[in-house]
Scaffold this motif. Structure first.
Motif, short mmCIF file in Angstrom:
data_model
loop_
_atom_site.label_atom_id
_atom_site.label_comp_id
_atom_site.label_asym_id
_atom_site.label_seq_id
_atom_site.Cartn_x
_atom_site.Cartn_y
_atom_site.Cartn_z
N THR A 51 -2.09 -0.87 -10.46
CA THR A 51 -3.28 -0.55 -9.50
C THR A 51 -3.07 0.90 -8.75
O THR A 51 -2.27 1.76 -9.30
CB THR A 51 -3.27 -1.52 -8.34
N ASN A 52 -4.11 1.28 -8.19
CA ASN A 52 -3.91 2.72 -7.35
C ASN A 52 -4.27 2.56 -5.97
O ASN A 52 -4.44 1.37 -5.44
CB ASN A 52 -4.84 3.63 -7.92
N SER A 53 -4.05 3.73 -5.30
CA SER A 53 -4.09 3.51 -3.49
C SER A 53 -5.49 3.09 -3.11
O SER A 53 -5.43 2.56 -1.93
CB SER A 53 -3.77 4.85 -3.01
N GLN B 49 0.90 -1.19 0.01
CA GLN B 49 0.23 -0.03 0.12
C GLN B 49 0.96 1.20 0.03
O GLN B 49 0.59 2.42 -0.69
CB GLN B 49 -0.78 -0.25 1.20
N ALA C 141 5.84 1.15 -8.10
CA ALA C 141 5.63 0.52 -6.96
C ALA C 141 6.46 -0.74 -6.66
O ALA C 141 7.12 -1.09 -5.85
CB ALA C 141 4.33 0.05 -6.73
N TYR D 12 1.51 -4.44 -8.98
CA TYR D 12 1.23 -3.48 -8.22
C TYR D 12 1.53 -1.86 -8.99
O TYR D 12 0.88 -0.95 -8.55
CB TYR D 12 1.99 -3.35 -6.81
N VAL E 214 -5.42 -0.93 -3.97
CA VAL E 214 -4.05 -1.96 -3.70
C VAL E 214 -4.43 -3.09 -2.89
O VAL E 214 -3.85 -4.07 -3.00
CB VAL E 214 -3.07 -1.16 -3.31
N VAL F 91 2.40 1.94 -3.49
CA VAL F 91 1.33 2.48 -4.31
C VAL F 91 1.04 3.81 -4.22
O VAL F 91 1.06 4.61 -5.19
CB VAL F 91 0.14 1.34 -4.55
#
Length: 351
Positions: free
Chosen positions: A167-169, A33, A46, A164, A172, A36
């Protein structure tokens, strides 16, 4: 008896082997996390951040990570004013940075890469090309190990860390769950996952609201205004200037040099010097460089717009103010007129 001893030995060895394997998986589950979040803010893959964290900490087990919450082995350097610890690395008892929280270490790593000139070329690479980033880090001198790039790539591909990068926060943790479906039975992980369904996780902002006699509703509005400003300031992104990739920021709300210095781990005196500031106050939309500007611009000339002064132009093009005056055969303090042609690379021809 010998057979019993052998059986126990095998069980112990298998236990330690499992722990070593699980440690790296657990590190990913815990810190993906953060990686990201940093990717969104600083445009560092990431996968690269996670692989470096895995390697530097030995899966989170290193002394620096355990005691100093330092996940990337960043040494004190001359501009560090925070807590420190001694640790033997390339030499005995070297000075390393200490953080209150691993999240600070992750952001400091991002700042470290994005504000130093020798890593500038990394930010011209495709953010999803982890191989190019790995070799770019090695080429820039991040590590002395000749196999550094291949080690990072090995970890990225072994644990599919490249997932990763896509993806985004706010998503994630779902990506982590897809990689580790057994986490659906992990109460603590699922507790982290549930809040993310509603909104992306954000760092809490602590604000000080000066007292003023007023109604509760009006005071709440003041709190929200101040809190929003603090959140905006905490989300400032480092940008790469067209003039040789100089690192700079654009101030989103009125603030101070001290705030920016603390956020980006740069001394106030350096910021004042690099940006030729004569006041601690920074206004909204002001450009602030996080390193020394260049002696020349990246374009030959510029026509002055109405209301602009020489400092505005110096900041716009990443040129030292005294060099700008010299190139244009002007006295320091003298200001241009609207429409005047300012020379940014070569010296203005004599009349």
């Amino acid at each position: 008896m010998k057979r019993l001893f052998l059986l126990v030995s095998l069980l112990v060895l298998s236990k330690f082997s499992a722990q070593t394997w699980a440690t790296e998986d657990q590190y990913i589950q815990r810190f993906a996390q953060y990686a990201v979040e940093e990717m969104e803010k600083y445009k560092i893959p990431a996968s690269i951040t996670l692989a470096q964290g895995l390697l530097e900490t030995g899966g989170g087990q290193s002394r620096l990570a355990q005691e100093g919450k330092n996940h990337f082995g960043i040494k004190c350097k001359e501009d560090w004013t925070g807590k420190t610890m001694k640790h033997t690395d390339d030499a005995p008892n070297e000075c390393f940075r200490v953080y209150d929280d691993p999240r600070q270490s992750y952001e400091d790593h991002s700042i470290f890469l994005s504000t130093r000139k020798y890593y500038t070329n990394l930010f011209n690479l495709d953010m999803k090309d982890y191989r190019a980033w790995a070799y770019g880090l090695k080429k820039a001198g991040y590590a002395t190990n000749p196999r550094y790039a291949s080690i990072l790539i090995g970890k990225i591909e072994r644990y599919k860390l490249y997932e990763y990068d896509n993806t985004n926060s706010s998503e994630v943790l779902y990506a982590v769950l897809r990689m580790y479906p057994e986490l659906k039975d992990d109460i603590s992980f699922m507790a982290r996952l549930e809040p993310s369904r509603a909104t992306p996780k954000r760092e809490p902002v602590t604000v000080t609201v000066p007292y003023k006699q007023t109604t509760f509703a009006q005071q709440q509005k003041r709190v929200e205004r101040i809190k929003s400003k603090a959140e905006i300031l905490n989300s400032i992104l480092i940008l790469s200037h067209p003039n040789e990739g100089l690192k700079y920021i654009v101030i989103p709300e009125d603030t101070t040099v001290k705030f920016i210095a603390n956020k980006f781990k740069v001394s106030e005196s350096r910021l004042m010097k690099w940006n030729e500031l004569d006041s601690d106050v920074l206004k909204k939309n002001e450009i602030v460089f996080l390193e020394s500007k260049n002696s020349a611009g990246n374009t030959a000339t510029y026509k002055v717009a109405s209301g602009e002064d020489m400092h505005d132009i110096a900041q716009k093009f990443g040129v030292k103010l005294n060099k700008l005056y010299a190139k244009n055969r002007m006295d320091e303090g003298q200001q241009p007129s609207a429409g005047q042609l300012i020379y940014l690379i070569d010296k203005k021809p004599r009349n």
